[in-house]
Design an enzyme around this catalytic site. Structure first.
Site, mmCIF file in Angstrom:
data_model
loop_
_atom_site.group_PDB
_atom_site.id
_atom_site.type_symbol
_atom_site.label_atom_id
_atom_site.label_comp_id
_atom_site.label_asym_id
_atom_site.label_seq_id
_atom_site.Cartn_x
_atom_site.Cartn_y
_atom_site.Cartn_z
ATOM 1 N N CYS B 58 -50.246 -0.381 64.185
ATOM 2 C CA CYS B 58 -51.068 -1.541 63.857
ATOM 3 C C CYS B 58 -52.437 -1.518 64.514
ATOM 4 O O CYS B 58 -53.265 -2.374 64.250
ATOM 5 C CB CYS B 58 -50.335 -2.824 64.228
ATOM 6 N N CYS B 127 -43.853 -4.053 69.733
ATOM 7 C CA CYS B 127 -44.757 -4.685 70.702
ATOM 8 C C CYS B 127 -44.155 -4.642 72.100
ATOM 9 O O CYS B 127 -44.863 -4.395 73.079
ATOM 10 C CB CYS B 127 -45.019 -6.138 70.321
#
Lengths: 245, 148
Positions: B58, B127
């Protein structure tokens, strides 16, 4: 009827087309009665014969959105190749004006409001125009277009691929920090610099696709993602500070 | 028929994103709105370890720094993350957790612990992995600097 089904399923199993079976037999069971040969032709992607859902005539050009005989809207034949949906060449380099023109033209003739007389036609047009929207959204973004083209070439970027270059990450981090404390003038300058960087990487991607060097393409796509994320950061700040609409 | 199946697919592919947005755990929102330990430490300092990692999926970047005293205890931790809410929350939580721990204890920290604490959905697990990678990178940078 049952025997036809059985022979076809054996055919499919033999050809390892089992997964295609359910997709193709059920909607086409009427034509099954005519001949199994035509079905095997249907299954082969090279000699696909498509009939109009309304009048049943064999369609000459499956790229046409409407049947050549009864002029009724047709289901899209391709759903996962966004280049084909918008009738573009499968290439990273696209003419954006041409793409936009084609998109607007298609949305103009596919608009669901034009099919309010028939429930089924309206349903088709709704699905078709949302597909066209999706395709346009993918193709107009260089990053998404590159990812889609890579996917069409049978390659995906796995999550564990990393850029083994600490200097590169440091550069991105520094740019992000610079953006954070930039004055409005600096922010506009940084935005211009970032767009330049993104253009250079798009050039790399374009060359990579031309040479079919997909490893290089993947690496460049990852780089583009970092710049893209930076660009989002810059644009958010520009909006917050009222520097752009 | 085949087409209606695909439009179903389009619909269902849209809804998960919506679900994720509305299902951010309160702890994620708390860390996102009041991030702990944001900032930088002097990376030239010999007692500071700097970890810099990026998420290729990302384009998020995360910097996590630790300051270690002579007993091997982490006395300060700072982070700077440019990315989504989950990445910010994961790194914020990670700095909170490593503070006061020894270098060896900090090395035991797992991304699954972070993900569990923040109730991250599967698509956001990377994440928490990023935060774990950042801690490891910071610890290894510290060890290299100390010549260990």
């Amino acid at each position: 009827m049952t025997s036809v089904f059985r022979s076809l399923s054996t055919y499919c199993m033999n050809k390892q087309l089992y997964s295609l079976r359910t997709n193709y037999i059920l909607p086409l069971h009427k034509s099954l009665l005519v001949s199994t040969v035509s079905i095997s032709e249907r299954i082969s992607p090279y000699s696909k014969k498509i009939k109009c859902w309304k009048c049943g005539i064999e369609r000459q050009n499956i790229n046409e959105l409407f049947c050549q005989k009864c002029n009724i809207i047709q289901y899209p034949e391709v759903k996962n190749n966004y280049f084909k949906i918008l009738h573009c060449n499968e290439s990273f380099d696209i003419d954006f004006k041409e793409l936009r023109g084609r998109y607007r033209h298609m949305q103009n003739i596919l608009h669901p409001d034009k099919f309010s007389n028939s429930v089924e036609e309206k349903h088709i047009s709704e699905g078709f125009s949302s597909l066209v929207n999706k395709a346009y959204d993918i193709l107009r973004s260089p990053l998404k277009r590159a990812e889609h083209l890579l996917c069409l070439k049978g390659e995906i970027i796995k999550e564990d691929i990393k850029i083994e270059d600490p200097d590169y990450l440091m550069q991105i981090m520094d740019l992000n920090e610079e953006v954070e404390r930039a004055s409005p003038e600096e922010l506009i300058k940084l935005n211009r610099l970032n767009l330049e960087n993104m253009n250079n990487i798009q050039q790399e991607i374009s060359e990579g696709f031309k040479k079919n060097d997909l490893k290089k393409v993947k690496y460049s796509i990852i780089k583009l993602r970092y710049y893209n994320s930076l660009s989002l950061h810059i644009n958010n700040l520009l909006r917050e500070r009222g520097l752009v609409d | 028929m085949a087409f209606s199946a695909s439009s179903q697919l389009l619909k269902s592919s849209r809804s998960p994103i919506h679900m994720i947005r509305s299902a951010y755990h309160p702890k994620v929102i708390d860390h996102y709105e009041n991030p702990r330990n944001v900032g930088s430490l002097d990376k030239a300092d010999k007692t500071v370890g700097t970890g810099l990692v990026g998420a290729p999926a990302c384009g998020d970047v995360m910097k996590l720094q630790i300051k270690v005293d002579e007993n091997g205890k982490i006395v300060d931790a700072k982070f700077k993350t440019f990315g989504c809410g989950s990445a910010i929350a994961s790194s914020s939580l990670a700095t909170e957790w490593v503070k006061g721990k020894t270098v060896d204890q900090a090395a035991q920290l797992k991304n699954t612990d972070i993900a569990k604490e923040l109730s991250l959905p599967p698509v956001k697990l990377h994440c928490s992995m990023l935060a774990e990678d950042a801690i490891r990178a910071a610890l290894s940078d510290y060890k290299i600097k100390q010549g260990k």
